[in-house]
Design an enzyme around this catalytic site. Structure first.
Site, short mmCIF file in Angstrom:
data_model
loop_
_atom_site.label_atom_id
_atom_site.label_comp_id
_atom_site.label_asym_id
_atom_site.label_seq_id
_atom_site.Cartn_x
_atom_site.Cartn_y
_atom_site.Cartn_z
N GLU A 138 0.90 -0.97 0.29
CA GLU A 138 -0.16 -0.31 -0.04
C GLU A 138 0.79 0.97 -0.33
O GLU A 138 1.16 1.29 1.15
CB GLU A 138 -1.28 0.03 1.25
CG GLU A 138 -1.56 1.24 1.36
CD GLU A 138 -3.08 1.28 2.43
OE1 GLU A 138 -3.85 1.91 2.57
OE2 GLU A 138 -2.95 0.07 2.65
N LYS A 180 -8.52 -1.16 1.29
CA LYS A 180 -9.36 -1.82 2.34
C LYS A 180 -10.62 -2.54 1.43
O LYS A 180 -10.62 -2.30 0.51
CB LYS A 180 -10.76 -0.70 2.99
CG LYS A 180 -10.01 -0.03 4.17
CD LYS A 180 -10.05 -1.02 5.30
CE LYS A 180 -10.11 -0.10 6.23
NZ LYS A 180 -8.23 -0.26 6.08
#
Length: 432
Positions: A230, A246
């Site tokens: 990420e 997410k």
């Protein structure tokens, strides 16, 4: 990207041995300040980390707080290339927050150092910047040890499973009462008196989990071995972009099952709701330093495959106000919403209440800042932390809790995220 006013030493990759990166990190890890950024040649929206290795001796000039970043700006100091890390606890300098939980690592809150020597990989060359005399010879002379697999005892949970399950239910009650909409609840697994070779374990981690925002950090006796998928935040010229993750599901064992899993994640209303809430939070954060009307979401609910997981990734972009520098941008956006929840401040207060371990560098970031003002920082997840002086070994994992969360499912998601780390360590998680 040019990062030095002095012409670097250029070496064609074709002239270097196949294990040059391994030798370079072996050499670099001898320095008390060392950072290495590894892309694993991943395909990623807006590109992965640039492969780069930086070192400095004890006493190297470093910025150790947001206030020090402000001071550099106020002194109109000459912009310099810097790299290093920002811990989750910098939140305490941004908001009226504190951290009292157990801390086995003891990282400084922030450390952005000026390298003495740094290597930058390009398409066909390696550039050696800074003090380059003798560096290539030293790297090529490295003897690569044939390290045995690490011997790590069963890891202990800082938060036993039963307590974790109760915490998930308590967070759901907080959501019902309007305290938060979503909260990222994390837990630590650790062992003590461990002896391992950090460089060897890092490459084992890269083999098990080749991530686009991976990195190796040494700060004296403390090490971070990071396999992050990420990006937290990057700046390229006037553009800022953040790419929150997410939404997680395991990969399938066959192509058909893998596609079935991808479709399941794509249409999972809970995962989409988690992603959307954090996208809205990131949009609001970026708007605090962006030109009016420039915040946009070019990709929502993008699905990307990794070795063990499918991840749902969105991209949020903005045009930054000309006067906004790194310190101001961090105050507006840090910590990243994907690791807190929403609303951010209340979520961070509840995180301190429910979690039993101080996050430290987990949920923080590693990255580089160029003299132009451009920067690239990741989210420190899927990472091992190790203290060579005490033998303390730790990793943390978490998941986003919403009102629809099922405690058992959230616990299983944590274990799924821990899979590659446990494989590398050759150990398991015990109960307490």
């Amino acid at each position: 990207m040019a990062i030095s006013a002095v012409s670097p030493c250029l070496i064609p990759l074709a002239d270097l041995p196949a294990d040059f990166r391994q030798r370079a990190l072996q050499w670099a890890a001898q320095f008390p300040h060392c950072t290495y950024f590894e892309s694993n040649d991943a395909q990623y929206p807006q590109g992965p980390f640039q492969r780069l290795l930086a070192v400095a001796p004890t006493g190297a000039p470093a910025v150790d707080s947001l206030a020090a970043l402000d001071q550099l700006r106020n002194e109109n100091s000459m912009p310099e290339f810097r790299c290093g890390f920002i811990t989750y606890d910098v939140k305490n300098d941004i908001e009226a927050l504190s951290s009292q939980n157990a801390d086995g690592m003891g990282w400084p809150e922030l450390h952005l150092f000026r390298p003495q020597t740094w290597l930058c990989w390009q398409a066909e060359t390696v550039e050696i910047h800074g003090e380059a005399t003798g560096v290539l010879t030293q790297i090529l002379a490295q003897v690569m040890p044939s390290a045995a697999a690490p011997l790590v005892p069963v890891l202990r949970p800082r938060l036993p499973k039963a307590d974790y399950m109760r915490a998930v239910d308590a967070v759901r009650t907080d959501i019902l009462n309007g305290e938060v909409y979503e909260l990222n609840l994390c837990q630590e697994f650790y062992a003590e008196n461990v002896s391992l070779n950090p460089v060897d374990v890092f490459w084992r981690l890269m083999e098990a989990s080749p991530a686009p925002f991976a990195g190796f950090v040494r700060w004296h006796d403390k090490f971070l071995l990071c396999a992050s998928p990420e990006r937290f935040l990057a700046r390229r010229g006037p553009r800022l972009f953040s790419q929150p993750i997410k939404g997680t599901i395991r990969r399938g064992a066959t192509p058909a099952e893998d596609e079935q899993q991808r479709q399941a994640l794509l249409h999972d209303e809970k995962e989409r709701a988690e992603n959307l809430m954090i996208v809205d939070l990131v949009r609001n954060d970026l708007a605090r330093v962006a030109q009016t009307g420039s915040v946009c979401v070019p990709e929502l609910f993008g699905l990307y495959p990794f070795r063990h997981l499918w991840q749902m990734i969105s991209t949020v972009e903005a045009t930054v106000r000309p006067a906004a520098d790194l310190a101001e941008i961090l105050r507006a956006t840090f910590p990243m919403g994907s690791m807190t929840g929403a609303p951010k401040i209340r979520a961070m207060q509840l995180i301190e209440h429910y979690e039993t371990a101080r996050r430290g560098l987990y949920s923080g970031s590693i990255g580089c800042v160029w003299p132009t003002g451009d920067f690239d920082f990741n989210v420190v997840i899927r990472s091992l932390q190790y203290r060579q002086d005490t033998g303390y070994l730790s990793f943390q994992v978490g998941s986003a809790i919403t009102f629809d969360s099922e405690p058992e499912r959230e616990y299983e998601e944590c274990l799924l995220k821990a899979k590659a780390l446990l494989e590398v360590l050759g150990t398991t998680i015990g109960e307490r």
